[in-house]
Motif scaffolding. Sequence first.
Motif, mmCIF file in Angstrom:
data_model
loop_
_atom_site.group_PDB
_atom_site.id
_atom_site.type_symbol
_atom_site.label_atom_id
_atom_site.label_comp_id
_atom_site.label_asym_id
_atom_site.label_seq_id
_atom_site.Cartn_x
_atom_site.Cartn_y
_atom_site.Cartn_z
ATOM 1 N N SER A 115 35.951 -0.382 33.514
ATOM 2 C CA SER A 115 35.226 0.338 34.561
ATOM 3 C C SER A 115 36.096 0.617 35.788
ATOM 4 O O SER A 115 35.792 1.526 36.539
ATOM 5 C CB SER A 115 33.937 -0.391 34.934
ATOM 6 O OG SER A 115 34.128 -1.757 34.967
ATOM 7 N N ASN A 116 37.194 -0.131 35.987
ATOM 8 C CA ASN A 116 38.065 0.170 37.137
ATOM 9 C C ASN A 116 39.356 0.853 36.688
ATOM 10 O O ASN A 116 40.386 0.747 37.347
ATOM 11 C CB ASN A 116 38.380 -1.109 37.930
ATOM 12 C CG ASN A 116 39.128 -2.158 37.120
ATOM 13 O OD1 ASN A 116 39.063 -2.150 35.898
ATOM 14 N ND2 ASN A 116 39.829 -3.047 37.792
ATOM 15 N N ASN A 163 42.933 -10.693 34.544
ATOM 16 C CA ASN A 163 42.451 -10.911 35.911
ATOM 17 C C ASN A 163 42.409 -9.631 36.735
ATOM 18 O O ASN A 163 41.899 -9.626 37.842
ATOM 19 C CB ASN A 163 43.300 -11.983 36.600
ATOM 20 C CG ASN A 163 42.915 -13.376 36.116
ATOM 21 O OD1 ASN A 163 41.866 -13.897 36.473
ATOM 22 N ND2 ASN A 163 43.728 -13.955 35.238
ATOM 23 N N GLN A 164 42.961 -8.552 36.157
ATOM 24 C CA GLN A 164 42.928 -7.262 36.865
ATOM 25 C C GLN A 164 41.886 -6.298 36.283
ATOM 26 O O GLN A 164 41.385 -5.427 36.984
ATOM 27 C CB GLN A 164 44.316 -6.608 36.807
ATOM 28 C CG GLN A 164 45.354 -7.357 37.638
ATOM 29 C CD GLN A 164 46.766 -6.985 37.224
ATOM 30 O OE1 GLN A 164 47.301 -7.481 36.234
ATOM 31 N NE2 GLN A 164 47.377 -6.099 37.963
ATOM 32 N N LYS A 166 38.402 -4.850 34.855
ATOM 33 C CA LYS A 166 36.954 -5.058 34.964
ATOM 34 C C LYS A 166 36.310 -4.235 33.868
ATOM 35 O O LYS A 166 36.635 -3.054 33.702
ATOM 36 C CB LYS A 166 36.448 -4.564 36.308
ATOM 37 C CG LYS A 166 36.705 -5.533 37.416
ATOM 38 C CD LYS A 166 36.044 -5.086 38.677
ATOM 39 C CE LYS A 166 36.400 -6.048 39.787
ATOM 40 N NZ LYS A 166 36.047 -5.526 41.095
ATOM 41 N N GLY A 167 35.426 -4.842 33.117
ATOM 42 C CA GLY A 167 34.766 -4.062 32.077
ATOM 43 C C GLY A 167 34.622 -4.836 30.788
ATOM 44 O O GLY A 167 34.768 -6.063 30.753
ATOM 45 N N ASP A 185 37.089 -9.965 26.564
ATOM 46 C CA ASP A 185 36.871 -9.992 28.010
ATOM 47 C C ASP A 185 36.052 -11.224 28.436
ATOM 48 O O ASP A 185 35.322 -11.800 27.630
ATOM 49 C CB ASP A 185 36.195 -8.691 28.479
ATOM 50 C CG ASP A 185 34.740 -8.630 28.089
ATOM 51 O OD1 ASP A 185 33.935 -9.387 28.635
ATOM 52 O OD2 ASP A 185 34.404 -7.829 27.202
ATOM 53 N N ILE A 457 28.766 -6.583 36.002
ATOM 54 C CA ILE A 457 30.082 -6.467 36.642
ATOM 55 C C ILE A 457 29.868 -6.064 38.094
ATOM 56 O O ILE A 457 29.116 -5.125 38.382
ATOM 57 C CB ILE A 457 30.934 -5.396 35.927
ATOM 58 C CG1 ILE A 457 31.153 -5.812 34.468
ATOM 59 C CG2 ILE A 457 32.268 -5.196 36.628
ATOM 60 C CD1 ILE A 457 31.827 -4.762 33.633
ATOM 61 N N ASP A 458 30.549 -6.781 38.999
ATOM 62 C CA ASP A 458 30.411 -6.469 40.429
ATOM 63 C C ASP A 458 31.081 -5.150 40.754
ATOM 64 O O ASP A 458 32.014 -4.736 40.085
ATOM 65 C CB ASP A 458 31.103 -7.551 41.291
ATOM 66 C CG ASP A 458 30.462 -8.887 41.069
ATOM 67 O OD1 ASP A 458 29.303 -8.906 40.657
ATOM 68 O OD2 ASP A 458 31.152 -9.903 41.287
ATOM 69 N N ILE A 460 30.841 -1.997 40.466
ATOM 70 C CA ILE A 460 31.145 -0.859 39.580
ATOM 71 C C ILE A 460 31.048 0.402 40.434
ATOM 72 O O ILE A 460 30.087 0.567 41.187
ATOM 73 C CB ILE A 460 30.096 -0.746 38.449
ATOM 74 C CG1 ILE A 460 30.195 -1.917 37.492
ATOM 75 C CG2 ILE A 460 30.284 0.549 37.662
ATOM 76 C CD1 ILE A 460 29.234 -1.795 36.326
#
Length: 474
Positions: A115-116, A163-164, A166-167, A185, A457-458, A460
């Motif tokens: 997502s990022n 750690n980098q 997101k998703g 994940d 997920i925070d 987004i």
Amino acid sequence: MEKVKEKCGVIAISAPHKSIQVSRYVFDGLMALQHRGQEAAGIYVYNGKNIEGYKGLGLVSEVFSTNTLSCLMGNVAIGHVRYSTTAKSNLENAQPYHFTSTYANFALAFNGTISNFLSLRRKLEEKGHVFTSDNDTEVIAHLVAANLLEVEDFMEALTLVMNQLKGAYSMVLMTETGEVYAVRDPLGFKPLCLGIIPQNESYIVASETAAIDTLGGEFITDIAPGEIVKLSEGEITTRKAVNLKRHARCMFEFVYFSRPDSVFDGIPVHRARERLGRILYRLHPADAELVVPVPDSGRSAATGYAEESGIPIAEGLMKNRYVWRTFIMPLQSHRENQVRLKFNPVKSVVEGRDIVLVDDSIVRATSIRQIVYILKKAGVKKVHVRISCPPIIAACYMGIDFPTRRELIAANHTVKEICQFIGADSLGYMTIEGLMEGIGLPENELCLACLNGKYPIDDIDIELLEKTLGGCRK
Ligand code: SF4
């Protein structure tokens, strides 16, 4: 069809001896995972010196011939089946993705959505990385490569990468020296499991246990959320790279995506669906003479509904298995024609009867509407529709191809309105509580975001993702 689509399936096989050729195993494993992606397929092998591979657009059996497979020689390989959600369906975006540079050489196959990925891509571009496709897999590959410059070891680099990112991601990576790394994940959205083929002691990593079974293998364990597993010349090394208190297994894997003969994190998928069918009957009983599943997706839940209600189950609807890839039909009118091509009522079974029609989910409601129509045309008196998934009201940003919220019928209409639209005599959906009971996991172990809008997920960037995801759905 209007069903939502899983993004991809991955597999990796690592044999302990160079004499064992594994591409045929990977091919068979991909065939077992074909339901997870039908747009493209690829296999990359480590041939003892380097990485080479082949990929193409289409079904696994269309992409690979005996000839192609015989050219892919090696005792280590990874494979992928793809359905696109975040990028166009072209060969450039097919996987595995082979990253080569002066400092790194590896192949990567990935299931999920980062997502990022756009912000990660921008940062990498600022450092001089050049991208040739519009997919998130290439971003992961560049991120791995960038971290390898810092630590020079894949286990360490992947730990930094996790750690980098997101998703949702379950992926396999093969190095130029023949090691395989399998990564899941930290929230554990997608399944990923480890097995062994006893005859030749080859290790298998696959998206679903059914692929391990297909290869005559034995299941060893699920790769845990946040875990990295390394396979190297018959040895396994594991590392818990990220440890989170909550998990977010995609509830749709239990309801629809995974094969019923798979076991996801210890839960047999068929059994979970059967339990959902039982709960569905308790929530929404119906006065009917037959329970009819929508094949194949509604079959397990229909069995549970029939068992709980005592109403006999019957195959009242036949499916033409050879109508493939109807989901790429861009227009609604085309999709509706495909329903008629795909399903046909068994008139001798259903004519003059009141039936309970069981399916797993409703997305736009175009398919179920057509199915109710053709059943009534075949002489069914009453059709009571029962759905083993709760109403889908929100988009997915974790790798599932959902239509936009605007197209989700339950996001914009009441159950009564949907019932009228599909022409059913009654309509009953599963509840979120019933879903958790049927799967056997609590809220903090599941992703339910498309049902309740609570994303696990925070931060987004929904606006950004709507633009990128929306673009490829058209
Ligand atoms: S939003 Fe729905 S489809 Fe997407 S990962 Fe979560 S449960 Fe699965």
